[in-house]
Design an enzyme around this catalytic site. Sequence first.
Site, PDB file in Angstrom:
ATOM      1  N   CYS A   1       0.862  -1.176   0.000  1.00 47.99           N
ATOM      2  CA  CYS A   1       0.000   0.000   0.000  1.00 47.99           C
ATOM      3  C   CYS A   1       0.901   1.230   0.000  1.00 47.99           C
ATOM      4  CB  CYS A   1      -0.910   0.001   1.235  1.00 47.99           C
ATOM      5  SG  CYS A   1      -1.986   1.455   1.339  1.00 47.99           S
TER       6      CYS A   1
ATOM      7  N   CYS B   1      -2.199  15.308   2.950  1.00 49.27           N
ATOM      8  CA  CYS B   1      -3.450  15.251   2.194  1.00 49.27           C
ATOM      9  C   CYS B   1      -4.293  16.474   2.555  1.00 49.27           C
ATOM     10  CB  CYS B   1      -4.212  13.967   2.541  1.00 49.27           C
ATOM     11  SG  CYS B   1      -5.742  13.739   1.612  1.00 49.27           S
TER      12      CYS B   1
ATOM     13  N   CYS C   1     -10.661  14.244   5.667  1.00 45.11           N
ATOM     14  CA  CYS C   1     -11.521  13.213   6.257  1.00 45.11           C
ATOM     15  C   CYS C   1     -11.222  13.095   7.746  1.00 45.11           C
ATOM     16  CB  CYS C   1     -11.296  11.876   5.553  1.00 45.11           C
ATOM     17  SG  CYS C   1     -11.683  11.914   3.791  1.00 45.11           S
TER      18      CYS C   1
ATOM     19  N   CYS D   1      -9.013  10.194   9.485  1.00 45.96           N
ATOM     20  CA  CYS D   1      -7.730   9.869   8.857  1.00 45.96           C
ATOM     21  C   CYS D   1      -6.606  10.735   9.403  1.00 45.96           C
ATOM     22  CB  CYS D   1      -7.847  10.060   7.347  1.00 45.96           C
ATOM     23  SG  CYS D   1      -6.340   9.674   6.449  1.00 45.96           S
TER      24      CYS D   1
ATOM     25  N   GLY E   1      -2.626  10.653   1.165  1.00 42.86           N
ATOM     26  CA  GLY E   1      -2.921  11.410  -0.038  1.00 42.86           C
ATOM     27  C   GLY E   1      -4.147  10.910  -0.778  1.00 42.86           C
TER      28      GLY E   1
ATOM     29  N   SER F   1      -7.734   3.977  -4.539  1.00 38.69           N
ATOM     30  CA  SER F   1      -8.807   4.428  -3.664  1.00 38.69           C
ATOM     31  C   SER F   1      -8.967   5.941  -3.743  1.00 38.69           C
ATOM     32  CB  SER F   1      -8.500   4.023  -2.212  1.00 38.69           C
ATOM     33  OG  SER F   1      -9.464   4.564  -1.332  1.00 38.69           O
TER      34      SER F   1
ATOM     35  N   CYS G   1      -3.547   5.293   8.373  1.00 37.80           N
ATOM     36  CA  CYS G   1      -2.802   6.054   7.368  1.00 37.80           C
ATOM     37  C   CYS G   1      -2.274   7.362   7.961  1.00 37.80           C
ATOM     38  CB  CYS G   1      -3.710   6.376   6.174  1.00 37.80           C
ATOM     39  SG  CYS G   1      -4.026   4.988   5.107  1.00 37.80           S
TER      40      CYS G   1
END
Length: 350
Positions: A106, A113, A117, A120, A160, A192, A334
């Site tokens: 991954c 980012c 969200c 996250c 990201g 994703s 993440c």
Amino acid sequence: MEKSDIMSLDLDELKEELTLIGEKSFRAAQIYEWLHVKLVSGFDEMTNVSKQLRDKLKEKYVINVPNIEQVLESKLDGTKKYLFSFKDGSIIESVLMRYKHGNSVCISSQVGCRMGCKFCASTLDGLERNLLPSEMLGQIYAIQREIGERISNIVIMGSGEPFDNFDNFLKFIQLITCEKGLNISARNITVSTCGLVDKIRELADKKLQITLAISIHSPTDELRKEIMPIAKKYSVNEIMDACRYYYKQTGRRITFEYSLIEDVNDSEECAKALIKLVKGLNCHINLIPVNTIKERNYKHSTREYIEKFKNILENNKVNATIRRELGSDINAACGQLRKSYMEQTLRNGE
């Protein structure tokens, strides 16, 4: 003089570059193989290339291989999390997951980012910059070199939003699937997105055979806006229309990622609304117990609620699985490892 990024060039572009510096274009195939098959980190490793040409390459180009700063290995399942740094000081992370069907990595597509969200860790400090195609490749190459085994599956689901770095993402796909490179099948690649509708449609028109995963996390606009700022721009109906278009163009089943957050989106009502939302679409629901991060007060649902949610979906003929929790003892969320590393660096005054 700023050096050019040689690893982001495809074979035809590399031939053109060599011609421009007075070299025979056939040398491009040799150099490309060293970069994308033998995975070298320096020009001096290219032993069948003349010293004169190697010196030319060193003067004009750079190989964007990241440095491994830290590796954490889960005692629970063998998952390995890598913390990488680039020459400009940027920090990213990647994850190696071992399955019976092969090694899966991954990777991150950006440094940080900007999607915001709320569950996250990647987005807590915003976006620093996009990753180049070479920097996305470099994560895979570095891990394959480190473990001495082939990487067979790729998930672009780390830090990201890949579609916020769309052109570099497309070039990465071109390079990683190239027959002259690692030649990883497009069907073994999953990307994703949190739902950038225009880019979903643009990707559909490319007719690539990669798997599209949508971070949906809520079946309604009202609830989705609470946890995902992108929902203020694109409605769930717009996303679903784009997904139907993607399936029409590619014939590829869509995956919907649904992070179950206790007392937020794990109710029976949410399950029934999700069933209604995906009705008629060839899709799979990936239920994810949300990772707890200290900066947020979200908790993942209980096992009982997760199983109940899954059963409601399956009883209504919606394919669903519960994602196996990997690396829960090594900062699994993440961006979590990157953030803790940067905080420690700051405390140490580095």
